[in-house]
Design an enzyme around this catalytic site. Structure first.
Site, short mmCIF file in Angstrom:
data_model
loop_
_atom_site.label_atom_id
_atom_site.label_comp_id
_atom_site.label_asym_id
_atom_site.label_seq_id
_atom_site.Cartn_x
_atom_site.Cartn_y
_atom_site.Cartn_z
N LEU A 39 0.82 -1.21 0.00
CA LEU A 39 0.00 0.00 0.00
C LEU A 39 0.85 1.26 0.00
O LEU A 39 2.02 1.23 0.41
CB LEU A 39 -0.89 0.02 1.26
CG LEU A 39 -1.98 -1.05 1.38
CD1 LEU A 39 -2.62 -0.97 2.77
CD2 LEU A 39 -3.03 -0.88 0.28
N SER A 40 0.26 2.36 -0.40
CA SER A 40 0.94 3.65 -0.29
C SER A 40 1.23 3.90 1.19
O SER A 40 0.36 3.73 2.03
CB SER A 40 0.03 4.76 -0.84
OG SER A 40 0.64 6.01 -0.68
N GLY A 63 6.02 1.64 3.07
CA GLY A 63 7.46 1.75 3.30
C GLY A 63 8.33 1.35 2.12
O GLY A 63 9.56 1.25 2.26
N LYS A 64 7.74 1.15 0.96
CA LYS A 64 8.50 0.69 -0.20
C LYS A 64 9.67 1.61 -0.55
O LYS A 64 10.81 1.16 -0.68
CB LYS A 64 7.57 0.55 -1.43
CG LYS A 64 6.40 -0.39 -1.22
CD LYS A 64 5.50 -0.44 -2.44
CE LYS A 64 4.83 0.88 -2.77
NZ LYS A 64 3.91 1.40 -1.75
N SER A 65 9.39 2.90 -0.73
CA SER A 65 10.44 3.84 -1.15
C SER A 65 11.51 3.98 -0.08
O SER A 65 12.71 4.00 -0.39
CB SER A 65 9.85 5.23 -1.41
OG SER A 65 8.88 5.16 -2.40
N SER A 70 1.83 -1.38 -7.32
CA SER A 70 1.55 -2.54 -8.18
C SER A 70 0.48 -3.44 -7.55
O SER A 70 0.77 -4.56 -7.14
CB SER A 70 2.83 -3.31 -8.50
OG SER A 70 3.65 -3.54 -7.38
P1 ADP Z 1 5.62 3.94 0.12
O1 ADP Z 1 6.82 4.12 -0.76
O2 ADP Z 1 5.27 2.51 0.33
O3 ADP Z 1 4.44 4.75 -0.33
P2 ADP Z 1 7.12 5.51 1.99
O4 ADP Z 1 8.43 4.82 2.02
O5 ADP Z 1 7.00 6.76 1.15
O6 ADP Z 1 5.98 4.47 1.57
O7 ADP Z 1 6.66 5.90 3.46
C1 ADP Z 1 6.73 5.00 4.53
C2 ADP Z 1 6.72 5.75 5.86
O8 ADP Z 1 6.67 4.81 6.93
C3 ADP Z 1 7.97 6.58 6.08
O9 ADP Z 1 7.62 7.78 6.72
C4 ADP Z 1 8.82 5.69 7.01
O10 ADP Z 1 9.70 6.43 7.83
C5 ADP Z 1 7.75 5.01 7.83
N1 ADP Z 1 8.14 3.68 8.36
C6 ADP Z 1 7.98 3.25 9.61
N2 ADP Z 1 8.44 2.00 9.78
C7 ADP Z 1 8.93 1.62 8.60
C8 ADP Z 1 9.57 0.43 8.13
N3 ADP Z 1 9.80 -0.63 8.92
N4 ADP Z 1 9.95 0.37 6.84
C9 ADP Z 1 9.72 1.41 6.02
N5 ADP Z 1 9.13 2.58 6.38
C10 ADP Z 1 8.73 2.68 7.68
#
Ligand code: ADP
Length: 203
Positions: free
Chosen positions: A37-38, A41-43, A110
């Site tokens: 999901l958005s 934490g992917k990015s 995706s």
């Molecule tokens: P996505 O790319 O899936 O839309 P983002 O990476 O942009 O998500 O955002 C994820 C958010 O969650 C960030 O603010 C990150 O700091 C927080 N977060 C907390 N725990 C985790 C974790 N274990 N892995 C990745 N992000 C995390």
């Protein structure tokens, strides 16, 4: 499936093989396909893992959702058809990078299983590593990194995954990172460790 329009075209092999490139790089090219999901934490995980690997002497590269939509896929929106084409093109780009010997991280929601499976199908066995970045809708919505969930709840973003469009979780991912309870460091470490354990890096 995209239509084949051009005819009279053949694949031209070069003099340098993928194995040559991989030997030179000391790694095995692969595509680490992060899905979730958005806000799951992917990015964050992709850029952290890329940094760790590059600092360790590997060659890694992140293909990121919004960045690709600025260029390669600027003519695509978020309808199911456009999402499918978006993923198909990214898959083809990731396949080329993988052939170049690079460790590629893709960070795209995706949401459709069939689209991810189609990318897996164009890659060789072992080249495609599906990683489910798992976080509940509540977790993602409470993070709301880009304020998108608030907008989606107000109806300002149509077809928003998790709210007004479906997300189909992987059934047999190579790896699951549950970010509900993990820190960024823990999730990243688990991913990098997997790549070491399976022999993609550190050869
Ligand atoms: P996505 O790319 O899936 O839309 P983002 O990476 O942009 O998500 O955002 C994820 C958010 O969650 C960030 O603010 C990150 O700091 C927080 N977060 C907390 N725990 C985790 C974790 N274990 N892995 C990745 N992000 C995390």
């Amino acid at each position: 499936m995209a239509e084949q329009k051009a005819t009279n075209i053949t694949w031209h092999a070069g003099h340098v093989t993928r194995a040559d490139r991989e030997t030179r790089l000391g790694q095995k090219g692969c595509t680490v396909w992060l899905t979730g999901l958005s806000g799951s934490g992917k990015s964050t995980i992709a850029v952290a893992a890329e940094k760790q690997l590059v600092e360790g002497g590997a060659l890694a590269y992140v293909l990121d959702g919004d960045n690709v939509r600025h260029g390669l896929n600027k003519n695509l929106g978020f309808s199911p058809e456009d999402r499918t084409e978006n993923i198909r093109r990214i898959g083809e780009v990731a396949k080329l990078f993988t052939d170049a010997g690079v460790i590629v991280f893709t960070s795209f929601i995706s949401p459709y299983r069939a689209d991810r499976d189609a990318v897996r199908a164009v890659m060789a066995e072992g080249d495609f590593i599906e990683v489910y970045v798992s976080a509940s809708l509540d977790t993602c919505e409470s993070r709301d990194v880009k304020g998108l969930y608030a907008k989606a709840r107000k109806g300002e973003i149509p077809e928003f995954t998790g709210i007004s469009a479906p997300y189909e979780a992987p059934e047999r991912p190579e790896l699951v990172l549950d970010t509900n309870g993990q820190t960024v460091e823990e999730s990243t470490r688990a991913l990098v460790q997997y790549l070491h354990d399976k022999g993609y890096v550190g050869r």
